[in-house]
Scaffold this motif. Structure first.
Motif, mmCIF file in Angstrom:
data_model
loop_
_atom_site.group_PDB
_atom_site.id
_atom_site.type_symbol
_atom_site.label_atom_id
_atom_site.label_comp_id
_atom_site.label_asym_id
_atom_site.label_seq_id
_atom_site.Cartn_x
_atom_site.Cartn_y
_atom_site.Cartn_z
ATOM 1 N N PRO A 1 -3.308 11.694 4.169
ATOM 2 C CA PRO A 1 -4.750 11.816 4.428
ATOM 3 C C PRO A 1 -5.584 10.778 3.703
ATOM 4 C CG PRO A 1 -4.007 13.535 2.922
ATOM 5 C CD PRO A 1 -2.775 12.849 3.436
ATOM 6 N N ASN A 2 -4.994 10.090 2.727
ATOM 7 C CA ASN A 2 -5.742 9.070 1.990
ATOM 8 C C ASN A 2 -5.613 7.679 2.604
ATOM 9 O OD1 ASN A 2 -6.565 10.894 -0.128
ATOM 10 N ND2 ASN A 2 -4.471 10.816 -0.891
ATOM 11 N N ALA A 3 -4.812 7.552 3.655
ATOM 12 C CA ALA A 3 -4.595 6.252 4.284
ATOM 13 C C ALA A 3 -5.600 6.031 5.419
ATOM 14 C CB ALA A 3 -3.172 6.164 4.825
ATOM 15 N N PRO A 4 -5.848 4.777 5.784
ATOM 16 C CA PRO A 4 -6.720 4.490 6.934
ATOM 17 C C PRO A 4 -6.195 5.179 8.185
ATOM 18 C CG PRO A 4 -6.300 2.483 5.684
ATOM 19 C CD PRO A 4 -5.386 3.537 5.121
ATOM 20 N N THR B 1 0.852 -1.191 0.000
ATOM 21 C CA THR B 1 0.000 0.000 0.000
ATOM 22 C C THR B 1 0.883 1.234 0.000
ATOM 23 O OG1 THR B 1 -0.111 -0.004 2.426
ATOM 24 C CG2 THR B 1 -1.901 -1.117 1.239
ATOM 25 N N PRO B 2 0.400 2.367 -0.493
ATOM 26 C CA PRO B 2 1.178 3.595 -0.417
ATOM 27 C C PRO B 2 1.480 3.928 1.037
ATOM 28 C CG PRO B 2 -0.672 3.862 -1.919
ATOM 29 C CD PRO B 2 -0.882 2.556 -1.204
ATOM 30 N N PRO B 3 2.571 4.626 1.295
ATOM 31 C CA PRO B 3 2.942 4.952 2.689
ATOM 32 C C PRO B 3 1.834 5.722 3.396
ATOM 33 C CG PRO B 3 4.225 6.244 1.116
ATOM 34 C CD PRO B 3 3.531 5.188 0.338
ATOM 35 N N ALA B 4 1.554 5.316 4.630
ATOM 36 C CA ALA B 4 0.484 5.959 5.410
ATOM 37 C C ALA B 4 0.999 7.149 6.209
ATOM 38 C CB ALA B 4 -0.152 4.937 6.349
ATOM 39 N N THR C 1 10.476 -0.488 -8.790
ATOM 40 C CA THR C 1 9.156 -0.858 -9.296
ATOM 41 C C THR C 1 8.176 -1.026 -8.140
ATOM 42 O OG1 THR C 1 9.630 -3.238 -9.203
ATOM 43 C CG2 THR C 1 10.176 -2.077 -11.258
ATOM 44 N N PHE C 2 6.916 -0.936 -8.456
ATOM 45 C CA PHE C 2 5.841 -1.240 -7.521
ATOM 46 C C PHE C 2 4.931 -2.289 -8.176
ATOM 47 C CE2 PHE C 2 6.524 3.310 -6.058
ATOM 48 C CZ PHE C 2 7.087 2.944 -4.840
ATOM 49 N N PRO C 3 4.054 -2.917 -7.419
ATOM 50 C CA PRO C 3 3.111 -3.864 -8.021
ATOM 51 C C PRO C 3 2.278 -3.192 -9.118
ATOM 52 C CG PRO C 3 3.099 -4.074 -5.630
ATOM 53 C CD PRO C 3 3.913 -2.858 -5.942
ATOM 54 N N ASP C 4 1.874 -3.995 -10.102
ATOM 55 C CA ASP C 4 1.037 -3.486 -11.185
ATOM 56 C C ASP C 4 -0.249 -2.870 -10.645
ATOM 57 O OD1 ASP C 4 2.904 -4.451 -12.944
ATOM 58 O OD2 ASP C 4 1.742 -6.228 -13.514
ATOM 59 N N GLY C 5 -0.815 -1.986 -11.441
ATOM 60 C CA GLY C 5 -2.115 -1.410 -11.125
ATOM 61 C C GLY C 5 -3.125 -1.779 -12.198
ATOM 62 N N THR C 6 -4.396 -1.796 -11.850
ATOM 63 C CA THR C 6 -5.429 -2.119 -12.821
ATOM 64 C C THR C 6 -6.540 -1.077 -12.792
ATOM 65 O OG1 THR C 6 -6.649 -3.501 -11.226
ATOM 66 C CG2 THR C 6 -5.006 -4.612 -12.610
ATOM 67 N N LEU D 1 3.727 7.706 -2.992
ATOM 68 C CA LEU D 1 2.661 8.699 -2.910
ATOM 69 C C LEU D 1 2.244 9.170 -4.300
ATOM 70 C CD1 LEU D 1 4.081 10.709 0.101
ATOM 71 C CD2 LEU D 1 2.077 9.218 0.122
ATOM 72 N N ALA D 2 3.211 9.269 -5.215
ATOM 73 C CA ALA D 2 2.886 9.640 -6.594
ATOM 74 C C ALA D 2 2.018 8.562 -7.243
ATOM 75 C CB ALA D 2 4.168 9.849 -7.394
ATOM 76 N N TYR D 3 2.293 7.310 -6.933
ATOM 77 C CA TYR D 3 1.473 6.191 -7.436
ATOM 78 C C TYR D 3 0.008 6.431 -7.080
ATOM 79 C CZ TYR D 3 0.378 1.171 -8.282
ATOM 80 O OH TYR D 3 -0.131 -0.026 -8.748
ATOM 81 N N GLN D 4 -0.215 6.869 -5.875
ATOM 82 C CA GLN D 4 -1.577 7.081 -5.397
ATOM 83 C C GLN D 4 -2.276 8.220 -6.159
ATOM 84 O OE1 GLN D 4 -1.826 7.981 -1.162
ATOM 85 N NE2 GLN D 4 -3.440 6.463 -0.943
ATOM 86 N N GLN D 5 -1.499 9.102 -6.770
ATOM 87 C CA GLN D 5 -2.065 10.239 -7.493
ATOM 88 C C GLN D 5 -2.279 9.958 -8.979
ATOM 89 O OE1 GLN D 5 -2.956 13.131 -5.947
ATOM 90 N NE2 GLN D 5 -2.352 12.185 -4.020
ATOM 91 N N ILE D 6 -1.803 8.824 -9.465
ATOM 92 C CA ILE D 6 -1.923 8.516 -10.892
ATOM 93 C C ILE D 6 -3.375 8.251 -11.274
ATOM 94 C CG2 ILE D 6 -1.453 6.694 -12.588
ATOM 95 C CD1 ILE D 6 1.386 6.616 -11.652
ATOM 96 N N LYS D 7 -3.770 8.779 -12.418
ATOM 97 C CA LYS D 7 -5.059 8.473 -13.019
ATOM 98 C C LYS D 7 -4.825 8.006 -14.451
ATOM 99 C CE LYS D 7 -7.966 11.582 -10.292
ATOM 100 N NZ LYS D 7 -8.953 12.693 -10.335
#
Length: 348
Positions: free
Chosen positions: A153-156, A81-84, A327-332, A191-197
């Motif tokens: 702020p996007n983490a649990p 998961t992205p860093p909390a 690298t990070f795990p693939d996204g779908t 954190l950039a991964y979490q911002q990708i669209k």
């Protein structure tokens, strides 16, 4: 409002200190505290300038996916998961001193605070004033920064609090503390991964929307529709300048017919991306007797309803930072299309 926020969050920090030992000084007020809103003439910092410069991460999304159907990726590996939360420079010595003492004054003047809470706040302040440190390191104002916890702020919420077990600490400019969760290019990349669209995944079908039982339906994505997207995250503060760019590259398309009464082409249902960036192959006259390189064949009519065909694109994730890459795990990311399947009518 600012005082109430600092005081209420300080109470949480002191309460935690009573359980696990000194955690954060009264100034810490949680990583979302944006320091002070008034002008600090001693430090030369005004409004939220300190927080923005020292702790806030900026994102360049100019190379991100766009369009009304664009959306965030789902990480394919649920073990990552992205860093909390993380630790980053947040205060100059003078700002730290001011916030610490103001936080203590608010707690000590609050009649709702217990004596142990007031005592813990006092001891915490003294640690920085005349204990482990001397006068908040004000004599080193230009040599370093006070680091503290920052929450994603996007983490649990419970995950975000994991960094609150460490008190604010001093770090010389140009140094990175050797502790878990210290801000780094890899953390920025996560954190950039979490911002990708990425763009929505609506495949072209032939026949389109309405097909027949036992008739191969061709599916494809044209070249140029899907290309790599990226987001750059950066953090710049006195003595620290790091950044990382995370890139998502499309690699395959997976078709899920929406019913078990169907076959996919290929049998795995996963269509690899072609060398030119397209996926599958457009149907054309003369190909009616051929199996599509990417497609589906329904074996039963949908009746009065439809089948939800889901097309999911898998994106490979790589990152490159100011001091490394990885690298990070693939996204779908996928989309669903309603397909009507009719029986073939014949006339005797």
């Amino acid at each position: 409002m600012q005082g109430m926020k600092r005081r209420s969050l300080a109470v949480i920090c002191i309460a935690a200190a009573l359980v696990v030992g000194p955690v954060q000084s009264a100034l810490a007020a949680g990583p979302d505290n944006k320091a002070v809103t008034e002008t600090d003439t001693d430090s030369g910092l005004k409004d939220d300038t300190l927080y923005a410069q020292a702790a806030a991460i900026s994102y360049d999304t100019s190379r991100n996916g766009s369009g009304s159907s664009a959306g965030p990726l789902t990480v394919s590996d649920n073990t990552w998961t992205p860093p909390a939360c993380w630790f980053a420079p947040k205060w100059t010595a003078k700002q730290f001193a001011k916030n610490t003492e103001e936080g203590y004054k608010e707690i000590s003047a609050d009649p709702n605070q217990t004596s142990p809470t007031r005592q813990a706040a006092y001891q915490d302040m003294q640690n920085y004033k005349d204990g482990e440190y001397k006068n908040y390191n004000i004599d080193k104002q230009d040599d370093g920064m006070w680091w503290g916890a920052v929450e994603n702020p996007n983490a649990p919420i419970l995950d975000r609090l994991a960094c609150n077990t460490r008190r604010p600490f001093w770090v010389e400019n140009g140094e990175t503390p050797d502790i878990p969760n210290a801000i780094s290019p890899e953390i920025l990349a996560g954190l950039a991964y979490q911002q990708i669209k990425v763009p929505g995944t609506k495949v072209t079908l032939a026949p389109a929307a309405v097909t027949k039982v036992n008739l191969a339906t061709w599916a494809w994505l044209d070249k140029g529709d899907f290309k790599p997207v990226s987001v750059t995250a950066s953090l710049t503060s006195p003595g620290l300048n790091i950044r990382a760019t995370t890139t998502a590259t499309p690699v395959s398309l997976t078709l899920q017919p929406g019913t078990t009464d169907a076959e996919t082409y290929p049998a795995s249902g996963s269509c690899a991306i072609n060398a030119d960036g397209s996926i599958g192959e457009p149907w054309a006259k003369g190909k009616s007797g051929e199996d599509p390189p990417c497609g589906i064949k329904y074996l039963r009519a949908s009746g009065s309803s439809t089948y939800p065909l889901k097309a999911t694109l898998t994106w490979e994730i790589t990152w490159k930072g100011s001091t490394g890459d990885g690298t990070f795990p693939d996204g779908t990311f996928g989309a669903t299309q309603d397909i009507t399947v009719q029986e073939i009518q014949s006339v005797n």
